[in-house]
Design a protein around this motif. Structure first.
Motif, PDB file in Angstrom:
ATOM      1  N   LEU A  16       0.586 -10.001  -0.274  1.00 33.01           N
ATOM      2  CA  LEU A  16       0.958 -11.385  -0.019  1.00 33.01           C
ATOM      3  C   LEU A  16       1.448 -11.515   1.416  1.00 33.01           C
ATOM      4  O   LEU A  16       2.132 -10.630   1.926  1.00 33.01           O
ATOM      5  CB  LEU A  16       2.063 -11.837  -0.970  1.00 33.01           C
ATOM      6  CG  LEU A  16       1.701 -11.889  -2.445  1.00 33.01           C
ATOM      7  CD1 LEU A  16       2.944 -12.188  -3.280  1.00 33.01           C
ATOM      8  CD2 LEU A  16       0.626 -12.915  -2.700  1.00 33.01           C
ATOM      9  N   VAL A  47       6.729 -17.521  -4.985  1.00 33.28           N
ATOM     10  CA  VAL A  47       7.300 -16.316  -5.571  1.00 33.28           C
ATOM     11  C   VAL A  47       8.815 -16.409  -5.380  1.00 33.28           C
ATOM     12  O   VAL A  47       9.306 -16.283  -4.253  1.00 33.28           O
ATOM     13  CB  VAL A  47       6.749 -15.034  -4.895  1.00 33.28           C
ATOM     14  CG1 VAL A  47       7.386 -13.799  -5.508  1.00 33.28           C
ATOM     15  CG2 VAL A  47       5.237 -14.980  -4.997  1.00 33.28           C
ATOM     16  N   TYR A  48       9.517 -16.707  -6.464  1.00 39.07           N
ATOM     17  CA  TYR A  48      10.975 -16.867  -6.418  1.00 39.07           C
ATOM     18  C   TYR A  48      11.390 -17.822  -5.301  1.00 39.07           C
ATOM     19  O   TYR A  48      12.281 -17.531  -4.507  1.00 39.07           O
ATOM     20  CB  TYR A  48      11.673 -15.520  -6.261  1.00 39.07           C
ATOM     21  CG  TYR A  48      11.540 -14.654  -7.485  1.00 39.07           C
ATOM     22  CD1 TYR A  48      12.277 -14.932  -8.634  1.00 39.07           C
ATOM     23  CD2 TYR A  48      10.647 -13.590  -7.510  1.00 39.07           C
ATOM     24  CE1 TYR A  48      12.148 -14.156  -9.771  1.00 39.07           C
ATOM     25  CE2 TYR A  48      10.510 -12.807  -8.638  1.00 39.07           C
ATOM     26  CZ  TYR A  48      11.260 -13.085  -9.758  1.00 39.07           C
ATOM     27  OH  TYR A  48      11.140 -12.324 -10.880  1.00 39.07           O
ATOM     28  N   ARG A  52       4.003 -17.967  -0.488  1.00 39.29           N
ATOM     29  CA  ARG A  52       3.236 -16.793  -0.061  1.00 39.29           C
ATOM     30  C   ARG A  52       1.747 -17.097  -0.168  1.00 39.29           C
ATOM     31  O   ARG A  52       1.307 -17.866  -1.024  1.00 39.29           O
ATOM     32  CB  ARG A  52       3.571 -15.568  -0.910  1.00 39.29           C
ATOM     33  CG  ARG A  52       5.003 -15.076  -0.722  1.00 39.29           C
ATOM     34  CD  ARG A  52       5.236 -14.579   0.692  1.00 39.29           C
ATOM     35  NE  ARG A  52       6.561 -14.049   0.898  1.00 39.29           N
ATOM     36  CZ  ARG A  52       7.487 -14.633   1.656  1.00 39.29           C
ATOM     37  NH1 ARG A  52       7.234 -15.788   2.246  1.00 39.29           N
ATOM     38  NH2 ARG A  52       8.663 -14.086   1.809  1.00 39.29           N
TER      39      ARG A  52
END
Length: 72
Positions: A16, A47-48, A52
């Motif tokens: 990523l 992502v959290y 990305r």
């Protein structure tokens, strides 16, 4: 002989990319890269809470652009 990475180099083993890294691969600015992401032309995911870009997405975007140009 040992090779050293320059500060602007992107690790080719990354899965990523940060938006800035994807922008560097496409040789565009960060703002343009976000526009491509927001339009859906460049794949990305969260992502959290962090945006990305899959490492293969910049190449896929370019391939689609080249194919569209050839078809026109």
């Amino acid at each position: 002989m040992e090779t050293t990475h320059l500060a602007g180099d992107i690790d080719p083993t990354l899965v990523l990319l940060k938006v800035e890294e994807a922008a560097r691969r496409l040789q565009v600015g960060r703002t343009v890269c976000y526009r491509l992401i927001n339009s859906g032309e460049l794949e990305s995911l969260m992502v959290y809470g962090l945006r990305r870009v899959p490492a293969d997405a910049p190449a896929a975007y370019l391939a689609r652009r080249r194919a569209a140009k050839r078809a026109a």
